[in-house]
Design a protein around this motif. Structure first.
Motif, PDB file in Angstrom:
ATOM      1  N   GLU A 123       0.838  -1.203   0.000  1.00 19.69           N
ATOM      2  CA  GLU A 123       0.000   0.000   0.000  1.00 19.69           C
ATOM      3  C   GLU A 123       0.871   1.249   0.000  1.00 19.69           C
ATOM      4  OE1 GLU A 123      -3.868  -1.842   2.370  1.00 19.69           O
ATOM      5  OE2 GLU A 123      -2.170  -1.068   3.508  1.00 19.69           O
ATOM      6  N   ALA A 124       1.956   1.215   0.759  1.00 19.95           N
ATOM      7  CA  ALA A 124       2.883   2.355   0.776  1.00 19.95           C
ATOM      8  C   ALA A 124       3.507   2.564  -0.595  1.00 19.95           C
ATOM      9  CB  ALA A 124       3.973   2.136   1.825  1.00 19.95           C
ATOM     10  N   LYS A 125       3.817   1.489  -1.292  1.00 15.45           N
ATOM     11  CA  LYS A 125       4.380   1.603  -2.645  1.00 15.45           C
ATOM     12  C   LYS A 125       3.377   2.235  -3.604  1.00 15.45           C
ATOM     13  CE  LYS A 125       7.745  -2.149  -2.368  1.00 15.45           C
ATOM     14  NZ  LYS A 125       8.158  -3.455  -2.892  1.00 15.45           N
ATOM     15  N   ARG A 126       2.116   1.836  -3.482  1.00 18.95           N
ATOM     16  CA  ARG A 126       1.082   2.439  -4.346  1.00 18.95           C
ATOM     17  C   ARG A 126       0.922   3.924  -4.027  1.00 18.95           C
ATOM     18  NH1 ARG A 126      -1.691  -2.428  -3.347  1.00 18.95           N
ATOM     19  NH2 ARG A 126      -3.167  -1.396  -1.969  1.00 18.95           N
ATOM     20  N   LEU A 127       0.951   4.275  -2.752  1.00 19.58           N
ATOM     21  CA  LEU A 127       0.876   5.680  -2.359  1.00 19.58           C
ATOM     22  C   LEU A 127       2.074   6.459  -2.885  1.00 19.58           C
ATOM     23  CD1 LEU A 127      -0.413   5.275   1.294  1.00 19.58           C
ATOM     24  CD2 LEU A 127      -1.648   6.362  -0.580  1.00 19.58           C
ATOM     25  N   LEU A 128       3.241   5.852  -2.816  1.00 20.88           N
ATOM     26  CA  LEU A 128       4.442   6.496  -3.341  1.00 20.88           C
ATOM     27  C   LEU A 128       4.323   6.737  -4.840  1.00 20.88           C
ATOM     28  CD1 LEU A 128       7.304   7.574  -3.000  1.00 20.88           C
ATOM     29  CD2 LEU A 128       8.128   5.233  -3.261  1.00 20.88           C
ATOM     30  N   ARG A 129       3.825   5.737  -5.577  1.00 23.20           N
ATOM     31  CA  ARG A 129       3.652   5.911  -7.031  1.00 23.20           C
ATOM     32  C   ARG A 129       2.723   7.078  -7.330  1.00 23.20           C
ATOM     33  NH1 ARG A 129       4.175   0.280  -7.282  1.00 23.20           N
ATOM     34  NH2 ARG A 129       1.961  -0.091  -7.011  1.00 23.20           N
ATOM     35  N   GLU A 130       1.616   7.172  -6.614  1.00 23.69           N
ATOM     36  CA  GLU A 130       0.687   8.277  -6.840  1.00 23.69           C
ATOM     37  C   GLU A 130       1.318   9.611  -6.471  1.00 23.69           C
ATOM     38  OE1 GLU A 130      -2.041   8.553  -8.516  1.00 23.69           O
ATOM     39  OE2 GLU A 130      -1.988   6.411  -8.912  1.00 23.69           O
ATOM     40  N   THR A 131       2.099   9.622  -5.404  1.00 16.09           N
ATOM     41  CA  THR A 131       2.791  10.844  -4.994  1.00 16.09           C
ATOM     42  C   THR A 131       3.776  11.289  -6.071  1.00 16.09           C
ATOM     43  OG1 THR A 131       2.569  10.192  -2.683  1.00 16.09           O
ATOM     44  CG2 THR A 131       4.189  11.889  -3.170  1.00 16.09           C
ATOM     45  N   LEU A 132       4.491  10.342  -6.662  1.00 11.92           N
ATOM     46  CA  LEU A 132       5.417  10.671  -7.748  1.00 11.92           C
ATOM     47  C   LEU A 132       4.678  11.205  -8.970  1.00 11.92           C
ATOM     48  CD1 LEU A 132       7.939   7.715  -7.490  1.00 11.92           C
ATOM     49  CD2 LEU A 132       8.380  10.117  -6.968  1.00 11.92           C
ATOM     50  N   GLU A 133       3.497  10.653  -9.248  1.00 10.09           N
ATOM     51  CA  GLU A 133       2.700  11.148 -10.380  1.00 10.09           C
ATOM     52  C   GLU A 133       2.248  12.588 -10.130  1.00 10.09           C
ATOM     53  OE1 GLU A 133       2.292   9.763 -13.374  1.00 10.09           O
ATOM     54  OE2 GLU A 133       3.603   8.175 -12.654  1.00 10.09           O
ATOM     55  N   ILE A 134       1.876  12.881  -8.891  1.00 11.01           N
ATOM     56  CA  ILE A 134       1.504  14.258  -8.542  1.00 11.01           C
ATOM     57  C   ILE A 134       2.705  15.176  -8.724  1.00 11.01           C
ATOM     58  CG2 ILE A 134       0.905  15.787  -6.606  1.00 11.01           C
ATOM     59  CD1 ILE A 134      -1.016  13.582  -5.658  1.00 11.01           C
ATOM     60  N   GLN A 135       3.877  14.707  -8.329  1.00  8.95           N
ATOM     61  CA  GLN A 135       5.093  15.506  -8.488  1.00  8.95           C
ATOM     62  C   GLN A 135       5.342  15.825  -9.958  1.00  8.95           C
ATOM     63  OE1 GLN A 135       8.674  13.587  -7.112  1.00  8.95           O
ATOM     64  NE2 GLN A 135       9.763  15.515  -6.949  1.00  8.95           N
ATOM     65  N   LYS A 136       5.124  14.859 -10.830  1.00  8.87           N
ATOM     66  CA  LYS A 136       5.307  15.084 -12.270  1.00  8.87           C
ATOM     67  C   LYS A 136       4.331  16.148 -12.784  1.00  8.87           C
ATOM     68  CE  LYS A 136       6.690  10.316 -13.058  1.00  8.87           C
ATOM     69  NZ  LYS A 136       6.304   9.036 -13.685  1.00  8.87           N
ATOM     70  N   VAL A 137       3.068  16.057 -12.356  1.00  6.23           N
ATOM     71  CA  VAL A 137       2.067  17.038 -12.783  1.00  6.23           C
ATOM     72  C   VAL A 137       2.449  18.429 -12.274  1.00  6.23           C
ATOM     73  CG1 VAL A 137      -0.349  17.750 -12.571  1.00  6.23           C
ATOM     74  CG2 VAL A 137       0.210  15.343 -12.957  1.00  6.23           C
ATOM     75  N   LEU A 138       2.908  18.503 -11.031  1.00  6.56           N
ATOM     76  CA  LEU A 138       3.310  19.794 -10.471  1.00  6.56           C
ATOM     77  C   LEU A 138       4.496  20.392 -11.219  1.00  6.56           C
ATOM     78  CD1 LEU A 138       2.858  19.151  -6.658  1.00  6.56           C
ATOM     79  CD2 LEU A 138       1.583  20.776  -8.067  1.00  6.56           C
ATOM     80  N   LEU A 139       5.453  19.564 -11.628  1.00  2.00           N
ATOM     81  CA  LEU A 139       6.583  20.065 -12.411  1.00  2.00           C
ATOM     82  C   LEU A 139       6.116  20.609 -13.756  1.00  2.00           C
ATOM     83  CD1 LEU A 139       9.306  17.386 -11.668  1.00  2.00           C
ATOM     84  CD2 LEU A 139       9.363  19.781 -11.010  1.00  2.00           C
ATOM     85  N   GLU A 140       5.210  19.893 -14.398  1.00  3.55           N
ATOM     86  CA  GLU A 140       4.657  20.353 -15.677  1.00  3.55           C
ATOM     87  C   GLU A 140       3.893  21.667 -15.483  1.00  3.55           C
ATOM     88  OE1 GLU A 140       4.455  20.454 -19.527  1.00  3.55           O
ATOM     89  OE2 GLU A 140       5.315  18.694 -18.578  1.00  3.55           O
ATOM     90  N   MET A 141       3.137  21.735 -14.416  1.00  3.49           N
ATOM     91  CA  MET A 141       2.378  22.951 -14.116  1.00  3.49           C
ATOM     92  C   MET A 141       3.320  24.125 -13.865  1.00  3.49           C
ATOM     93  SD  MET A 141      -0.535  23.237 -11.237  1.00  3.49           S
ATOM     94  CE  MET A 141      -1.639  24.606 -11.130  1.00  3.49           C
ATOM     95  N   LYS A 142       4.404  23.883 -13.154  1.00  2.00           N
ATOM     96  CA  LYS A 142       5.401  24.925 -12.893  1.00  2.00           C
ATOM     97  C   LYS A 142       5.965  25.454 -14.200  1.00  2.00           C
ATOM     98  CE  LYS A 142       9.872  25.617 -10.650  1.00  2.00           C
ATOM     99  NZ  LYS A 142      10.863  25.666 -11.684  1.00  2.00           N
ATOM    100  N   LEU A 143       6.301  24.552 -15.099  1.00  2.00           N
ATOM    101  CA  LEU A 143       6.841  24.974 -16.398  1.00  2.00           C
ATOM    102  C   LEU A 143       5.833  25.801 -17.194  1.00  2.00           C
ATOM    103  CD1 LEU A 143       8.722  21.739 -17.442  1.00  2.00           C
ATOM    104  CD2 LEU A 143       9.728  23.916 -16.755  1.00  2.00           C
ATOM    105  N   ASN A 144       4.584  25.362 -17.179  1.00  8.02           N
ATOM    106  CA  ASN A 144       3.553  26.116 -17.898  1.00  8.02           C
ATOM    107  C   ASN A 144       3.325  27.488 -17.273  1.00  8.02           C
ATOM    108  OD1 ASN A 144       3.052  24.266 -19.950  1.00  8.02           O
ATOM    109  ND2 ASN A 144       1.636  23.103 -18.686  1.00  8.02           N
ATOM    110  N   LEU A 145       3.370  27.560 -15.951  1.00  2.31           N
ATOM    111  CA  LEU A 145       3.215  28.860 -15.286  1.00  2.31           C
ATOM    112  C   LEU A 145       4.400  29.776 -15.587  1.00  2.31           C
ATOM    113  CD1 LEU A 145       1.751  27.715 -11.870  1.00  2.31           C
ATOM    114  CD2 LEU A 145       0.621  29.192 -13.554  1.00  2.31           C
ATOM    115  N   GLU A 146       5.609  29.207 -15.602  1.00  2.00           N
ATOM    116  CA  GLU A 146       6.786  30.001 -15.946  1.00  2.00           C
ATOM    117  C   GLU A 146       6.686  30.547 -17.373  1.00  2.00           C
ATOM    118  OE1 GLU A 146      10.042  27.340 -15.206  1.00  2.00           O
ATOM    119  OE2 GLU A 146      10.144  27.868 -13.081  1.00  2.00           O
ATOM    120  N   GLU A 147       6.191  29.702 -18.278  1.00  2.00           N
ATOM    121  CA  GLU A 147       6.028  30.126 -19.670  1.00  2.00           C
ATOM    122  C   GLU A 147       4.991  31.250 -19.773  1.00  2.00           C
ATOM    123  OE1 GLU A 147       4.443  28.221 -23.796  1.00  2.00           O
ATOM    124  OE2 GLU A 147       5.763  26.976 -22.560  1.00  2.00           O
TER     125      GLU A 147
END
Length: 152
Positions: A123-147
């Motif tokens: 369960e912790a591994k699944r939570l970690l995977r979802e957390t990493l996916e959120i991190q990816k979305v946040l990085l993409e969002m940061k780039l779009n906001l910077e642009e």
């Protein structure tokens, strides 16, 4: 979690992201050698993946797991350049929707995991995977906001 185990967990994520067979082909390392790099057994406790091997695998991976772990340890925020492999989301609105969806998935996983009062390793591994996916979305969002911030 110790520094060593933290790095080994992210090394394992990197190898699994690329795929064990593909990782062997890319690096010229055997499955056993790659496995030793992320093994938590005492006999392999001082073995870590060489940085050139990390670079080769992160080139093929969807996410730079080891680099992100090292940055996280130093409290450094990473961002990607325009040459990244993941297709850009396009705009902040799409990012907000993706973030809300991912957060919903994380909360669903958490609700399921905590149902019995204890979060298991899987369960912790699944939570970690979802957390990493959120991190990816946040990085993409940061780039779009910077642009958007630089468009005047």
């Amino acid at each position: 979690m110790t520094l060593a185990s933290y790095l080994k967990k992210h090394t394992e994520l990197l190898v699994k992201d690329v795929g064990i067979e593909a990782a062997c082909d890319l690096t010229g390392k055997s499955k056993a050698t790659l496995g030793r790099y992320y093994s938590d057994q005492d006999e392999h406790g001082d073995r870590f993946m060489p940085i050139d091997v990390v670079a080769q695998l992160e080139e093929a991976a969807k996410f730079p797991h080891v680099t992100a772990a090292l940055a996280d340890l130093r409290k450094i925020t990473m961002s990607y350049d325009a040459d990244r492999k993941n297709a850009p989301s396009g705009n902040v609105n799409a990012d907000v929707i993706a973030l809300a969806q991912r957060f919903g998935m994380l909360m669903a996983e958490y609700n399921h995991a905590i149902g019995d009062g204890k979060i298991s390793i899987n369960e912790a591994k699944r939570l970690l995977r979802e957390t990493l996916e959120i991190q990816k979305v946040l990085l993409e969002m940061k780039l779009n906001l910077e642009e958007e911030a630089t468009q005047d």
